[in-house]
Design an enzyme around this catalytic site. Structure first.
Site, PDB file in Angstrom:
ATOM      1  N   HIS A 217      48.414  85.222  24.189  1.00 30.53           N
ATOM      2  CA  HIS A 217      48.680  86.461  24.947  1.00 30.53           C
ATOM      3  C   HIS A 217      49.365  87.421  23.986  1.00 30.53           C
ATOM      4  CE1 HIS A 217      51.015  89.083  27.527  1.00 30.53           C
ATOM      5  NE2 HIS A 217      52.115  88.392  27.362  1.00 30.53           N
ATOM      6  N   TYR A 251      52.706  95.319  30.470  1.00 25.23           N
ATOM      7  CA  TYR A 251      54.131  95.350  30.813  1.00 25.23           C
ATOM      8  C   TYR A 251      54.946  95.813  29.614  1.00 25.23           C
ATOM      9  CZ  TYR A 251      54.603  90.713  28.561  1.00 25.23           C
ATOM     10  OH  TYR A 251      54.590  89.674  27.671  1.00 25.23           O
ATOM     11  N   ASP A 543      52.678  65.094  57.851  1.00 25.14           N
ATOM     12  CA  ASP A 543      52.406  64.638  59.221  1.00 25.14           C
ATOM     13  C   ASP A 543      51.122  63.817  59.175  1.00 25.14           C
ATOM     14  OD1 ASP A 543      50.775  66.843  58.679  1.00 25.14           O
ATOM     15  OD2 ASP A 543      50.612  67.379  60.785  1.00 25.14           O
TER      16      ASP A 543
HETATM   17  P1  FAD Z   1      58.942  75.849  24.908  1.00 24.52           P
HETATM   18  O1  FAD Z   1      59.900  76.922  24.644  1.00 24.52           O
HETATM   19  O2  FAD Z   1      57.621  75.927  24.218  1.00 24.52           O
HETATM   20  O3  FAD Z   1      59.661  74.507  24.544  1.00 24.52           O
HETATM   21  C1  FAD Z   1      58.983  73.270  24.418  1.00 24.52           C
HETATM   22  C2  FAD Z   1      59.586  72.542  23.256  1.00 24.52           C
HETATM   23  O4  FAD Z   1      59.060  71.225  23.206  1.00 24.52           O
HETATM   24  C3  FAD Z   1      59.269  73.197  21.940  1.00 24.52           C
HETATM   25  O5  FAD Z   1      60.452  73.597  21.331  1.00 24.52           O
HETATM   26  C4  FAD Z   1      58.518  72.128  21.167  1.00 24.52           C
HETATM   27  O6  FAD Z   1      58.821  72.132  19.803  1.00 24.52           O
HETATM   28  C5  FAD Z   1      58.981  70.852  21.856  1.00 24.52           C
HETATM   29  N1  FAD Z   1      58.016  69.774  21.735  1.00 24.52           N
HETATM   30  C6  FAD Z   1      56.703  69.813  22.064  1.00 24.52           C
HETATM   31  N2  FAD Z   1      56.114  68.639  21.796  1.00 24.52           N
HETATM   32  C7  FAD Z   1      57.066  67.823  21.298  1.00 24.52           C
HETATM   33  C8  FAD Z   1      57.056  66.486  20.825  1.00 24.52           C
HETATM   34  N3  FAD Z   1      55.948  65.722  20.828  1.00 24.52           N
HETATM   35  N4  FAD Z   1      58.221  65.969  20.379  1.00 24.52           N
HETATM   36  C9  FAD Z   1      59.356  66.717  20.351  1.00 24.52           C
HETATM   37  N5  FAD Z   1      59.401  67.986  20.784  1.00 24.52           N
HETATM   38  C10 FAD Z   1      58.276  68.541  21.242  1.00 24.52           C
HETATM   39  N6  FAD Z   1      58.031  84.323  30.356  1.00 24.52           N
HETATM   40  C11 FAD Z   1      58.789  85.087  31.148  1.00 24.52           C
HETATM   41  O7  FAD Z   1      59.364  84.594  32.103  1.00 24.52           O
HETATM   42  N7  FAD Z   1      58.921  86.421  30.929  1.00 24.52           N
HETATM   43  C12 FAD Z   1      58.291  87.031  29.902  1.00 24.52           C
HETATM   44  O8  FAD Z   1      58.422  88.221  29.705  1.00 24.52           O
HETATM   45  C13 FAD Z   1      57.480  86.242  29.058  1.00 24.52           C
HETATM   46  N8  FAD Z   1      56.804  86.830  28.063  1.00 24.52           N
HETATM   47  C14 FAD Z   1      56.059  86.063  27.234  1.00 24.52           C
HETATM   48  C15 FAD Z   1      55.405  86.692  26.184  1.00 24.52           C
HETATM   49  C16 FAD Z   1      54.655  85.951  25.315  1.00 24.52           C
HETATM   50  C17 FAD Z   1      53.965  86.636  24.184  1.00 24.52           C
HETATM   51  C18 FAD Z   1      54.535  84.559  25.504  1.00 24.52           C
HETATM   52  C19 FAD Z   1      53.720  83.724  24.588  1.00 24.52           C
HETATM   53  C20 FAD Z   1      55.166  83.930  26.563  1.00 24.52           C
HETATM   54  C21 FAD Z   1      55.930  84.685  27.437  1.00 24.52           C
HETATM   55  N9  FAD Z   1      56.580  84.100  28.524  1.00 24.52           N
HETATM   56  C22 FAD Z   1      57.375  84.865  29.317  1.00 24.52           C
HETATM   57  C23 FAD Z   1      56.443  82.664  28.828  1.00 24.52           C
HETATM   58  C24 FAD Z   1      57.623  81.878  28.324  1.00 24.52           C
HETATM   59  O9  FAD Z   1      57.867  82.200  27.014  1.00 24.52           O
HETATM   60  C25 FAD Z   1      57.379  80.374  28.435  1.00 24.52           C
HETATM   61  O10 FAD Z   1      56.793  80.054  29.647  1.00 24.52           O
HETATM   62  C26 FAD Z   1      58.666  79.588  28.300  1.00 24.52           C
HETATM   63  O11 FAD Z   1      59.366  79.977  27.160  1.00 24.52           O
HETATM   64  C27 FAD Z   1      58.392  78.103  28.234  1.00 24.52           C
HETATM   65  O12 FAD Z   1      59.580  77.397  27.999  1.00 24.52           O
HETATM   66  P2  FAD Z   1      59.532  75.829  27.734  1.00 24.52           P
HETATM   67  O13 FAD Z   1      60.908  75.374  27.524  1.00 24.52           O
HETATM   68  O14 FAD Z   1      58.748  75.188  28.796  1.00 24.52           O
HETATM   69  O15 FAD Z   1      58.621  75.655  26.446  1.00 24.52           O
END
Ligand code: FAD
Length: 811
Positions: A217, A251, A543
């Protein structure tokens, strides 16, 4: 003290650690593949816009809590949110949004063009028709919040391992016992995967399918905007509301005197996390796995549209951009809760920053108390049908969700593709009758049949369909009136095949069901009992119609896949602790088919189908195995619609023949095939609440009008202690049936209900009640709303008078 491993130190994983710590759990290890100071997941680059209002009540509540929590740690700039409309349709949509924001308790305001420009001077007055202002929205400082949460949970004893990828799991049969990393194996009781868009890969290591599609995105930052000079002294500062221009998938937020622009208008760009390779040691702002190279050609339309909407930006350029990765799912909801097939494995994935703290709190509640305060039915990982876990399905539906993320979607609007995934054995006949199909859970379900149009002219004046408002007129046909009329005055056949049927068998069947059901289900074979399944806190899990076929054999009429997962797990636990009480649970929905034959002449149709005169004598809540029309069937005398009749079930391969036999036998009695639209209207007239819309775990049986379906004098069952407590407490709210005074406005659900100008509740479901000649609605309302009370329902910004109480409806 249970040992917990959390995978991922993004905004979700760190919030989960924090929520567990605040509930007294501290034996927690957070494993992160990247560096903790900047792990490199979606959170590391999230611009952090938090628009709280969502059509889903639970999603709105997750967001409300996130705002509250981030404010409490000084990681939220409450600049407000503004959504603008440039088309009349969007303006109407904003009115609808104002309605459900009010229902969910978020203060919002509808604005004129002038008010929009006063609030947000950069807006182009010429194209904005109006707006929707949410003063409590704003910007999350997500990366900063992660660091704060790491710091504070560390102090409480949480251990963080960075540069440590999880590469596998240790299992003992179907229970997780350890997490494998290159630095060794961590023994644990519970694993929570908060791996964001890597969720699919982590799930695969554990053998748990995760229906999530990572998508790129686009997000860009502009150069300094001259008109912004001096406005926000900090480089990331912001004072204007966050802004959505959904008609063009855009946005905006401020970054000091620069602008940040997000765009969903480009083609879907699905990504596979595994293809990104291992996270580098030197993650930085410009080098992180969640950040792909910018493709400027995809952003071109956005830049032009932006300069039209915000002319001030004509004096700036795009300074930098990237294609960031985030998660989409087949229905747009997050993935939260227990894995259906692996004991001790939980997930919280496909979660936006917006919902992060709320989701984390809910999962922490599930782990520590067994129940989330916020209803998780739309978020549970176990909510998907098997076919919806197929990777092709996930990619196709998630891509469509990406395209539609800002679109105006009608509540009944079906997806266009993939379709015809699951069809019942009656499908060919339904098509011959001109069925209009909608899709749920992959099933094709007739909404009405065009073949019945020829009967429109026969409708008595009282039953004539009324003109409707444009919104409720979509995915609607006046033929529904015919089908309702025929059901009430003659007989109709309904395809009940997609309704969940579960077989429970074995020497432990009775004890399992006695433990899970709210009423005695030990009665003789041949009986059907209506019961609830509760959680430990007295919330309604489901239910269920419990039919006893034999000593060790039951058949349940239940709800979604979550019921199957729950029953399967409970059966597994019971069987493994006491082999004499072995019990087996099997979802037989697809293997069987079912026709609902209902109406005053149903008995006559049955009489023509069978020479056994007794069969045609209706006696409620009985189940019989017999033969009709030369086919083996299970006859269940139950009705949701308030008419006598049966559900006639047979195995799938006999289904078409059964349909033909019933349809043929019914001809001389005026039978019609009828669809879900008529069903929904008639079940509401009959006061029948639908689980998932009218009732969830948020409601207890007394509030949901199910007092008759619980028996506190019965020996122990899940939820009994809570039920006893609840039965002594005063009831504060209750589901009610409201009858509208107007005839031409049919609500769709989620609209706020007002008493004396105050919003006091919201509509759960609504329909035109043909028997009554008016629209009706179910709503949870405070106890003081009694029979005859007059309230108002807001629909597209207007209020409509309604009265509690309707002759036919039994609520
Ligand atoms: P992440 O931050 O991806 O964390 C997951 C972590 O797991 C990572 O650090 C990764 O390294 C770790 N991990 C994965 N696999 C393993 C493994 N096997 N072993 C150890 N560690 C592992 N959301 C909003 O609410 N508002 C916004 O304005 C918004 N704008 C966005 C704009 C962009 C361009 C993008 C890409 C996303 C945006 N989002 C926004 C979405 C938001 O960023 C994400 O949904 C959110 O940050 C996800 O958080 P998380 O903790 O689930 O995942």
């Amino acid at each position: 003290d249970k040992r917990v491993v959390i995978i991922g130190a993004g905004i979700v994983g760190t919030n989960l650690a924090d929520e567990l710590v605040s509930r007294g759990w501290t034996n927690i290890t957070v494993v992160e593949q990247g560096p903790l100071r900047m792990p490199g997941g979606s959170t590391s680059h999230a611009p952090g816009l938090v628009f709280q209002t969502n059509a889903s009540k639970s999603m709105t509540e997750f967001a409300k809590y996130t705002v509250q929590k981030l404010l409490s740690i000084d990681c939220f700039k409450q600049v407000g949110g503004l959504e603008v409309a440039t088309t009349p349709e969007r303006m109407e949509e904003l009115k609808r949004k104002h309605g459900y924001a009010t229902s969910w308790g978020v203060e919002t305001h509808l604005l004129t063009t002038e008010e929009c420009v006063a609030l947000y001077p950069h807006l182009s007055k010429d194209i904005v028709l109006g707006g929707f202002h949410i003063p409590s929205d704003g910007l999350a400082l997500a990366a900063q919040a992660v660091q704060l949460l790491i710091e504070r949970t560390r102090k409480a004893g949480v251990q963080y391992l960075e540069h440590t990828p999880v590469t596998g799991f240790v299992k003992d049969d179907d229970t997780i016992t350890g997490v494998i990393t290159p630095n060794g194996t961590i023994q644990t009781d519970i694993v929570c995967s908060c791996a964001g868009f890597w969720g699919v890969e982590v799930g695969a290591l554990a053998g748990v399918p995760i229906p999530l599609q990572p998508m790129a995105h686009q997000y860009v930052k502009t150069t300094a905007v001259p008109k912004q000079k001096g406005r926000n002294p900090e480089p990331n500062g912001a004072t204007l509301p966050i802004l959505r221009y959904q008609d063009q998938d855009l946005y905006y937020r401020e970054h000091g005197d620069r602008y940040g622009i997000g765009y969903y208008g480009h083609k879907p760009m699905p990504v596979t996390a595994a293809s990104l390779g291992p996270t580098a040691k030197n993650v930085s702002e410009s080098n992180m796995p969640s950040r792909l190279a910018f493709t400027p050609e995809d952003f071109e339309p956005a830049w032009k549209l932006t300069q039209e909407m915000l002319p001030a930006l004509r004096d700036s350029q795009i300074a930098e951009g990237f294609n960031g990765i985030l998660s989409f799912t087949p229905d747009g909801g997050p993935l939260v809760g227990r894995a259906p097939n692996l004991e001790g494995f939980y997930v919280a994935e496909a979660v936006w920053v917006t919902h992060s703290a709320g989701v984390a709190r809910s999962l922490a509640e599930v782990l520590t108390t067994g129940k989330s305060t916020i209803d998780l039915s739309g978020a549970e990982l176990s909510r998907f049908e098997d076919i919806q876990l197929a990777p092709d399905y996930v990619t196709e539906t998630s891509s469509q969700d990406f395209v539609e993320v800002y679109d105006i979607i009608h509540p009944l609007q079906p997806r266009e593709s993939p379709r015809d995934l699951r069809v019942t054995p009656f499908h060919a006949r339904q098509k011959e009758l001109g069925a209009f199909f909608l899709e749920t859970g992959g099933w094709e379900r007739p909404q009405w049949y065009d073949a019945n149009a020829k009967l429109l002219g026969d409708l008595p004046p009282r039953w004539q369909p009324r003109e409707r408002d444009a919104w409720s007129n979509r995915f609607y046909s006046p033929i529904t009136a015919v089908e309702a009329w025929k059901t009430r005055t003659a007989v109709a056949m309904y395809d009940q095949s997609p309704i969940r049927r579960i077989e429970v068998s074995g020497p432990g069947a009775e004890s399992l069901l006695q433990r899970l059901m709210t009423v005695d289900v030990s009665r003789n074979a041949g009986t059907i009992t209506f019961a609830l399944m509760l959680d430990d806190h007295g919330g309604v899990r489901s239910d269920v119609f419990v039919a006893r076929l034999a000593k060790n054999l039951y058949k349940l009429g239940a709800n979604g896949p979550t019921d199957v997962a729950y029953l399967t797990r409970e059966a597994r636990l019971q069987s493994s602790t006491d082999s004499r009480r072995f019990v087996h649970v099997r979802d037989i929905t697809g293997a069987t088919s079912s026709i609902g034959l209902w109406g005053p002449r149903a008995g006559q149709v049955m009489g023509s189908l069978s020479s056994d005169k007794q069969l045609a004598e209706f006696s409620p809540m009985r189940v019989t195995r017999t033969h009709i029309a030369g086919l083996p069937v299970l006859l269940q005398s139950i009705s949701f619609l308030g008419e006598t009749g049966w559900e006639i079930q047979t195995s799938a391969e006999n289904g078409q023949r059964l349909w033909d036999a019933v349809f043929q036998a019914g001809q001389s009695h005026g039978i019609v095939a009828a669809g879900r639209a008529a069903f929904n209207s008639l079940r509401m007239e009959n006061g029948f609440r639908s689980w998932g819309t009218d009732v969830t775990t948020e409601h207890n049986p007394f509030e949901a009008g199910f007092a008759d379906a619980v028996d506190t004098s019965k020996a122990d069952f899940v939820g009994r202690a809570a039920l006893v407590r609840l039965s002594k407490a005063p009831l504060t709210k209750r589901i009610r049936c409201l009858t509208l005074e107007t005839t031409g406005t049919v609500m769709m659900g989620k609209e706020p209900v007002y008493l004396d100008g105050q919003a006091i509740g919201y509509v759960t479901s609504a329909a035109f009640a043909y028997t009554v000649g008016r629209p009706i609605a179910f709503a949870y309302l405070p106890n003081e709303v009694q029979e005859g009370s007059r309230v108002e329902i807001e629909y597209f910004g207007r209020r409509y008078a309604a009265t509690h109480g309707v002759r036919e409806a039994r609520l």
